[in-house]
Design a protein around this motif. Structure first.
Motif, PDB file in Angstrom:
ATOM      1  N   ASN A 288      39.240  40.072  31.715  1.00 55.11           N
ATOM      2  CA  ASN A 288      39.195  38.647  31.408  1.00 55.11           C
ATOM      3  C   ASN A 288      38.916  37.857  32.686  1.00 55.11           C
ATOM      4  O   ASN A 288      39.755  37.125  33.187  1.00 55.11           O
ATOM      5  CB  ASN A 288      40.511  38.217  30.767  1.00 55.11           C
ATOM      6  N   CYS A 289      37.703  38.016  33.208  1.00 55.00           N
ATOM      7  CA  CYS A 289      37.280  37.399  34.464  1.00 55.00           C
ATOM      8  C   CYS A 289      35.982  36.638  34.206  1.00 55.00           C
ATOM      9  O   CYS A 289      35.061  37.162  33.596  1.00 55.00           O
ATOM     10  CB  CYS A 289      37.084  38.460  35.543  1.00 55.00           C
ATOM     11  N   GLN A 290      35.917  35.439  34.705  1.00 54.81           N
ATOM     12  CA  GLN A 290      34.868  34.519  34.274  1.00 54.81           C
ATOM     13  C   GLN A 290      33.665  34.422  35.198  1.00 54.81           C
ATOM     14  O   GLN A 290      32.633  33.859  34.830  1.00 54.81           O
ATOM     15  CB  GLN A 290      35.488  33.126  34.091  1.00 54.81           C
ATOM     16  N   THR A 291      33.781  34.984  36.412  1.00 54.93           N
ATOM     17  CA  THR A 291      32.698  34.861  37.387  1.00 54.93           C
ATOM     18  C   THR A 291      32.478  36.198  38.082  1.00 54.93           C
ATOM     19  O   THR A 291      33.434  36.786  38.598  1.00 54.93           O
ATOM     20  CB  THR A 291      33.033  33.802  38.446  1.00 54.93           C
ATOM     21  N   PRO A 292      31.246  36.695  38.137  1.00 55.53           N
ATOM     22  CA  PRO A 292      30.995  37.938  38.870  1.00 55.53           C
ATOM     23  C   PRO A 292      31.319  37.780  40.354  1.00 55.53           C
ATOM     24  O   PRO A 292      31.070  36.736  40.957  1.00 55.53           O
ATOM     25  CB  PRO A 292      29.491  38.178  38.675  1.00 55.53           C
ATOM     26  N   SER A 293      31.891  38.816  40.925  1.00 55.02           N
ATOM     27  CA  SER A 293      32.118  38.830  42.361  1.00 55.02           C
ATOM     28  C   SER A 293      30.783  38.727  43.094  1.00 55.02           C
ATOM     29  O   SER A 293      29.800  39.368  42.720  1.00 55.02           O
ATOM     30  CB  SER A 293      32.825  40.130  42.758  1.00 55.02           C
ATOM     31  N   VAL A 294      30.770  37.951  44.181  1.00 58.66           N
ATOM     32  CA  VAL A 294      29.539  37.793  44.950  1.00 58.66           C
ATOM     33  C   VAL A 294      29.105  39.113  45.577  1.00 58.66           C
ATOM     34  O   VAL A 294      27.906  39.324  45.842  1.00 58.66           O
ATOM     35  CB  VAL A 294      29.719  36.694  46.028  1.00 58.66           C
ATOM     36  N   ALA A 295      30.056  40.033  45.777  1.00 60.98           N
ATOM     37  CA  ALA A 295      29.714  41.348  46.320  1.00 60.98           C
ATOM     38  C   ALA A 295      29.239  42.294  45.232  1.00 60.98           C
ATOM     39  O   ALA A 295      28.333  43.112  45.447  1.00 60.98           O
ATOM     40  CB  ALA A 295      30.922  41.951  47.034  1.00 60.98           C
ATOM     41  N   ALA A 296      29.825  42.199  44.039  1.00 59.96           N
ATOM     42  CA  ALA A 296      29.483  43.129  42.958  1.00 59.96           C
ATOM     43  C   ALA A 296      28.180  42.762  42.259  1.00 59.96           C
ATOM     44  O   ALA A 296      27.426  43.656  41.844  1.00 59.96           O
ATOM     45  CB  ALA A 296      30.615  43.178  41.937  1.00 59.96           C
ATOM     46  N   TRP A 297      27.889  41.483  42.100  1.00 56.41           N
ATOM     47  CA  TRP A 297      26.734  41.062  41.321  1.00 56.41           C
ATOM     48  C   TRP A 297      25.416  41.651  41.832  1.00 56.41           C
ATOM     49  O   TRP A 297      24.670  42.256  41.052  1.00 56.41           O
ATOM     50  CB  TRP A 297      26.660  39.536  41.237  1.00 56.41           C
TER      51      TRP A 297
END
Length: 393
Positions: A288-297
């Motif tokens: 339940n996370c609303q924004t992709p991690s800047v490292a993972a995306w």
């Protein structure tokens, strides 16, 4: 009503520039209580569904905390303490962290994090092992059992906020900024905060190290559930460290239909991250996370071939299938987030109406599928209701 979506990636594959990550395996091999988790092979189910192999990596036994999170947490927090103590991270061992001099450094540190449950439990456990303290905040709607699982770990303070996940992260940032000995230990990255999430991602590559040794042949397909995407990115980078691009499995990122920020970002197709707004809800709490991690995306954008979403009842069916295996296949106790990847591919393989999705993914009698059951029954009441009371089969 059971429902899935499948989206083919619009983005071209880009192999990342990788450094050798053997320091992760070397670190964990120095941990006296470390042992690999089990890879459970579902030979009867694979035969029934018309594929060559279905293998489930059961992370419920990882360090005795019922989820995979200890791998990323212990490695990243060990690195953070080691950096403060002036140790070489490339040769870091657990014994070095247990010396009196380094333990004095660890005792002064408080780690701050926001969590839906499993990450916080992993951080609290890691802090107790390493001799530090942890302060943890959970978003509105978090289950009390998840709070209690964290609270009972020594040196840990935990509270539920009145905010969603993203805003709870911001609250923790503010708390940490006021503490001169505070370190933010979040598994999502944003601009200016990337080093520690990067260590967490690297820690998860341990899972790849294990299952690549446990499988007799390389997998052809992997379905990776994503919240902020750190686990999925860690698995992808671990695969890309060990396999040539042409040997990589087909990578599919799976999310709950109600909070699918990677699916949304891929669907918009401009190469940027996109968020899901508002107070989101899913029983798959860890996702339940609303924004992709800047490292993972960027890792997943450049490597995943497909993105998928699944409904709550599709996930529940997958949990029940793992709990009630075919013939003498091994049982897997898999919670709501843990079963998401398995549940997704199970529905595609078992539902004749989804033949086009099966064809698009290239799933056939030669397919060797690996899946991660990332947690056990972290919400025991809901787990029992789903697998014992609902009649799925």
């Amino acid at each position: 009503m059971k429902k899935i979506q499948l989206l083919k990636s619009l983005f071209p594959f880009k192999a990342p520039k990788l450094e050798n990550d053997h320091e992760v395996a070397n670190f964990f091999n120095s941990v006296p209580f470390y042992k690999p988790t089990e890879l459970k092979v579902m030979k009867n189910l694979a035969q029934e569904l018309g594929v060559k192999e279905i293998a489930v990596k059961d992370e419920s036994s990882r360090f005795g905390i019922n989820s995979f999170k200890g791998a990323g947490g212990l490695y990243a927090m060990g690195c953070a303490i080691a950096e403060k103590a002036g140790l070489d991270l490339e040769t870091l061992t657990f014994d070095q962290l247990m010396t009196p001099e380094v333990k004095k450094v660890a005792e002064r540190i408080t780690f701050y994090t926001a969590t839906d449950g499993n990450h916080g439990r992993g951080i609290a456990w890691s802090a107790s092992v390493l001799g530090s303290k942890a302060i943890i905040r959970m978003p509105k709607g978090s289950k009390q059992i998840r709070v209690e699982n964290i609270r009972k770990i020594q040196n840990t303070e935990v509270e539920i906020t009145d905010k969603n996940y993203d805003n709870t992260v911001k609250e923790v940032q503010e708390l940490c900024a006021k503490d001169p000995n505070g370190i933010m230990i979040q598994d999502t990255a944003w601009d200016g905060y990337e080093k520690i999430p990067g260590w967490i991602v690297k820690g998860y590559s341990l899972i790849v190290e294990e299952f690549m040794k446990q499988m007799p042949e390389k997998p052809t397909h992997i379905f990776l559930q994503a919240g902020v995407g750190s686990l999925a990115a860690g698995i992808v980078l671990g695969l890309e460290e060990r396999l040539a691009p042409e040997d990589l499995p087909t990578i599919t990122v799976v999310e709950p239909e109600t909070v699918a920020c990677f699916y949304k970002s891929a669907e918009i197709g401009d190469g940027e991250r996109h968020s899901i707004e508002g107070l989101t809800k899913t029983m798959m709490a860890g996702l339940n996370c609303q924004t992709p991690s800047v490292a993972a995306w960027p890792v997943l954008r450049d490597s995943a071939k497909f993105y998928g979403t699944l409904s709550e009842d599709t996930c529940a069916q997958g949990m029940s299938r793992l709990a009630h295996p075919v013939a003498d296949d091994p049982k897997v106790v898999s919670g709501e987030s843990g079963a998401a990847g398995f549940a997704y591919v199970y529905e595609i393989l078992a539902n004749p109406e989804l033949a086009k999705d099966r064809e698009a993914l290239g799933l056939d009698e030669n397919s060797r599928i690996v899946l991660l059951s990332t947690e056990g029954d972290t919400d025991p009441d809901n787990y029992r209701h789903i697998v014992d009371e609902e009649n799925w089969f």
